[in-house]
Motif scaffolding. Structure first.
Motif, short mmCIF file in Angstrom:
data_model
loop_
_atom_site.label_atom_id
_atom_site.label_comp_id
_atom_site.label_asym_id
_atom_site.label_seq_id
_atom_site.Cartn_x
_atom_site.Cartn_y
_atom_site.Cartn_z
N SER A 145 -17.86 3.88 -1.89
CA SER A 145 -17.48 5.26 -2.22
C SER A 145 -16.18 5.31 -3.02
CB SER A 145 -17.34 6.08 -0.94
OG SER A 145 -16.29 5.58 -0.14
N LEU A 146 -15.32 4.31 -2.85
CA LEU A 146 -14.07 4.27 -3.60
C LEU A 146 -14.26 3.65 -4.97
CD1 LEU A 146 -11.69 3.18 -0.70
CD2 LEU A 146 -11.74 5.41 -1.81
N GLY A 147 -15.06 2.59 -5.03
CA GLY A 147 -15.39 1.96 -6.30
C GLY A 147 -14.26 1.14 -6.91
N LYS A 148 -14.59 0.48 -7.99
CA LYS A 148 -13.65 -0.43 -8.65
C LYS A 148 -12.42 0.31 -9.17
CE LYS A 148 -14.19 -4.65 -11.25
NZ LYS A 148 -15.15 -5.53 -11.94
N GLU A 149 -12.60 1.53 -9.59
CA GLU A 149 -11.49 2.31 -10.17
C GLU A 149 -10.32 2.43 -9.21
OE1 GLU A 149 -10.65 6.86 -11.73
OE2 GLU A 149 -12.71 6.14 -11.60
N LYS A 150 -10.62 2.59 -7.89
CA LYS A 150 -9.56 2.80 -6.90
C LYS A 150 -9.17 1.52 -6.16
CE LYS A 150 -10.62 7.66 -6.07
NZ LYS A 150 -10.99 8.69 -5.07
N LEU A 151 -9.98 0.46 -6.31
CA LEU A 151 -9.72 -0.75 -5.53
C LEU A 151 -9.21 -1.92 -6.36
CD1 LEU A 151 -12.86 -0.73 -3.18
CD2 LEU A 151 -10.52 -0.01 -2.63
N ALA A 152 -9.50 -1.94 -7.65
CA ALA A 152 -9.10 -3.07 -8.50
C ALA A 152 -7.59 -3.28 -8.47
CB ALA A 152 -9.59 -2.85 -9.93
N GLY A 153 -7.18 -4.53 -8.22
CA GLY A 153 -5.77 -4.87 -8.21
C GLY A 153 -5.03 -4.45 -6.95
N LYS A 154 -5.73 -3.80 -6.01
CA LYS A 154 -5.08 -3.31 -4.77
C LYS A 154 -5.34 -4.28 -3.61
CE LYS A 154 -4.08 0.59 -6.88
NZ LYS A 154 -4.79 1.83 -6.57
N ILE A 155 -4.58 -4.09 -2.55
CA ILE A 155 -4.83 -4.79 -1.28
C ILE A 155 -5.62 -3.84 -0.40
CG2 ILE A 155 -3.80 -5.73 0.83
CD1 ILE A 155 -1.41 -6.61 -0.89
N VAL A 156 -6.81 -4.26 0.01
CA VAL A 156 -7.64 -3.44 0.90
C VAL A 156 -7.19 -3.69 2.35
CG1 VAL A 156 -9.97 -3.03 1.78
CG2 VAL A 156 -9.60 -3.41 -0.66
N PHE A 157 -6.89 -2.61 3.04
CA PHE A 157 -6.44 -2.67 4.43
C PHE A 157 -7.55 -2.13 5.32
CE2 PHE A 157 -3.65 -0.03 7.54
CZ PHE A 157 -3.82 -0.97 8.55
N TYR A 158 -8.27 -3.05 5.99
CA TYR A 158 -9.32 -2.66 6.93
C TYR A 158 -8.69 -2.30 8.26
CZ TYR A 158 -12.73 -4.77 3.70
OH TYR A 158 -13.51 -5.08 2.60
N ASN A 159 -8.87 -1.07 8.69
CA ASN A 159 -8.17 -0.60 9.89
C ASN A 159 -9.11 0.07 10.89
OD1 ASN A 159 -5.88 -0.22 11.50
ND2 ASN A 159 -5.53 1.84 10.69
N ARG A 160 -10.29 -0.53 11.09
CA ARG A 160 -11.18 -0.01 12.13
C ARG A 160 -10.88 -0.75 13.44
NH1 ARG A 160 -15.70 -1.11 10.09
NH2 ARG A 160 -16.78 -2.58 11.44
N PRO A 161 -10.43 -0.04 14.47
CA PRO A 161 -10.08 -0.70 15.73
C PRO A 161 -11.30 -1.00 16.59
CG PRO A 161 -9.67 1.64 15.93
CD PRO A 161 -10.14 1.40 14.51
N MET A 162 -11.11 -1.85 17.58
CA MET A 162 -12.14 -2.03 18.60
C MET A 162 -12.26 -0.72 19.37
SD MET A 162 -11.36 -5.90 20.03
CE MET A 162 -12.59 -5.78 21.34
N GLN A 163 -13.47 -0.23 19.52
CA GLN A 163 -13.69 1.08 20.14
C GLN A 163 -13.28 1.04 21.62
OE1 GLN A 163 -17.48 2.72 19.09
NE2 GLN A 163 -17.40 4.30 20.67
#
Length: 473
Positions: A145-163
């Motif tokens: 949904s974010l696509g290359k335009e918003k993610l290229a060159g960035k650091i992706v921070f996955y922040n889904r916790p254990m439920q």
């Protein structure tokens, strides 16, 4: 004559009842003996002490892993088993290098250090480190949904916790571990420069939790560095992003992948007295991550499995079937040991009737999960009353263990020891997984519980529910 036949029938049922009660009593006494031997004269805690404090973390392909192989082989030989041997297996070799370093920069000259650790198998950052803006997501599905335009060159921070409201913690772990394992491969498709992943833990603290990750079929030149960030620092970073979406994150890692190296599964057995061709396996994995000393994951399972055979010897049990302990290598980042063991077993046409794994920590045992047919599980359930005096109540269908999984097929029954898991992910893959975190009594109870199940499987098998006392009645 009719009266005589009736009396004979009554006499026959009475004898059967006496035999049944006698068998139940015999099993009860034997289980008691196994628990007493483990609690009063156990070796598991002593073995774990050496494995954890004299050897330490046992990363696959490392010198410490080699030392652990030599130590456990020597200890098994001391037990007077019928056979002890090493099974060669090629394993991946990855090193962490010097300790990782990271900080959040909210403005020029304003930085806050945070705690990270490289994920197993990750490539290093550039020599000078990696600095980039951060995009927070809560799962792999958000990337598209974010696509290359918003993610290229960035650091992706996955922040889904254990439920937190999922009672079975391994289910909660399974609900978010995909971001650790596949996060870098997926983010790289959109041109991301790197990824950081919230640690897989319910506990909010400063300790990052490592774990395996995979780049899939991604070419080497497109692979990006992947690190876990502590839960405490993940919350901090998330809160700061809400205030300043333009902040940057810097991290430096020096990890490296090498060509595969040779290691070993450590195997020992007591040969069966009546049906030696029928094999029962009990085991855990000898390798661990390197941040702590791997006491819960899976030093506990290793020494508990070794203790099963020692308890049989000390209790004077002569098994009908062959009882084999297997200390698997490379569960953490490849499962090579489990796959190699199953491959060799298939090549030799070995008949594995049962396999039990301990890889859920050295906490208080609650019972077992079984990968079995309904008929086989029905037989297992008839043994539940024997375990209830030891507060072992959990007998459930579904799941066993990663290393014994490749043995699945035919009539082989697989099982996993299920300790209380509520604290397990406080330590899992973190620097806090140390010998001090293991309770001696809990560890010994787990070993006795495993030995008790192996004793019953060896005595009664799974072929028919007719050949054992109906304890439930």
């Amino acid at each position: 004559m009719k009266k005589l036949n009736t009396l004979l029938l009554i006499f026959t049922f009475t004898l059967a009842g006496f035999a049944q009660n006698n068998s139940v009593s015999e099993d009860s006494l034997m289980l008691r003996k196994l628990y007493e031997q483990s609690l009063l004269n156990g070796k598991s805690y002593e073995w774990l002490d050496h494995l954890s404090n004299n050897i330490g973390g046992r990363l696959s392909g490392s010198v410490n892993a080699e030392r652990a192989v030599k130590y456990t082989k020597a200890e098994l030989e001391k037990l007077g088993l019928d056979k002890v041997w090493l099974q060669p297996v090629m394993v991946p070799k990855w090193t962490r290098g010097v300790q990782e370093y990271a900080y959040v920069q909210v403005a020029e000259g304003t930085t806050t250090p945070v705690n990270i650790t490289a994920l197993g198998g990750s490539v290093a950052t550039p020599e000078t480190g990696l600095r980039a803006e951060v995009v927070e997501v809560h799962g792999l599905e958000e990337l598209a949904s974010l696509g290359k335009e918003k993610l290229a060159g960035k650091i992706v921070f996955y922040n889904r916790p254990m439920q937190p409201d999922v009672i079975h913690t391994f289910e909660a772990y399974g609900g978010c571990v995909d971001q650790r394992y596949s996060g870098a491969a997926e983010a790289a498709k959109y041109g991301a420069a790197g990824v950081i992943v919230r640690s897989m833990s319910h506990k909010i603290d400063k300790y990052p939790h490592t774990g395996s990750m995979s780049y899939g079929e991604l070419p080497d030149e497109k692979r990006i560095p992947a690190a876990a960030i502590s839960t405490q620092d993940a919350d901090y970073l998330s809160s700061m992003l809400k205030l300043n979406k333009d902040l940057s994150f810097y991290y430096k890692m020096n990890c490296k992948n090498y060509p595969d190296v040779e290691s070993y599964n450590v195997i020992g057995e007591i040969t069966g007295s009546e049906n030696p061709e029928e094999i029962i396996v009990v085991g855990g994995h000898l390798d661990s991550w390197d941040l702590g000393d791997g006491s819960h994951d899976d030093g506990a399972g290793v020494v508990q499995s070794m203790e099963v055979l020692r308890l049989f010897k000390e209790s004077g049990i002569t098994p009908k079937k062959t009882i084999r302990v297997v200390l698997f290598m490379n569960e953490e980042n490849g499962l090579r040991g489990g796959k190699k063991y199953a491959e060799v077993a298939t090549a030799k046409n070995e008949n594995h009737v049962f396999a039990l794994e301990s890889d859920s920590g050295g906490f208080t045992p609650r019972g077992f999960s079984f990968d079995a047919s309904p008929q086989q599980f029905q037989k297992v359930q008839s043994w539940e009353p024997l375990f209830k005096p030891y507060l072992i109540h959990y007998f459930e269908l579904g799941g066993s263990g990663a290393d014994i999984g490749p043995l699945k097929g035919g009539n082989t029954v697989l099982a996993g020891l299920r300790p209380d898991s509520q604290r397990y992910f406080d330590y899992h893959h973190a620097a806090t997984d140390t010998f001090e975190a293991v309770n001696k009594r809990e560890l010994e109870l787990g070993a006795a519980t495993m030995a008790s199940l192996v004793y019953l499987v060896d005595k009664y098998g799974f072929d028919s529910i007719q050949n054992q006392p109906d304890i439930l009645k």
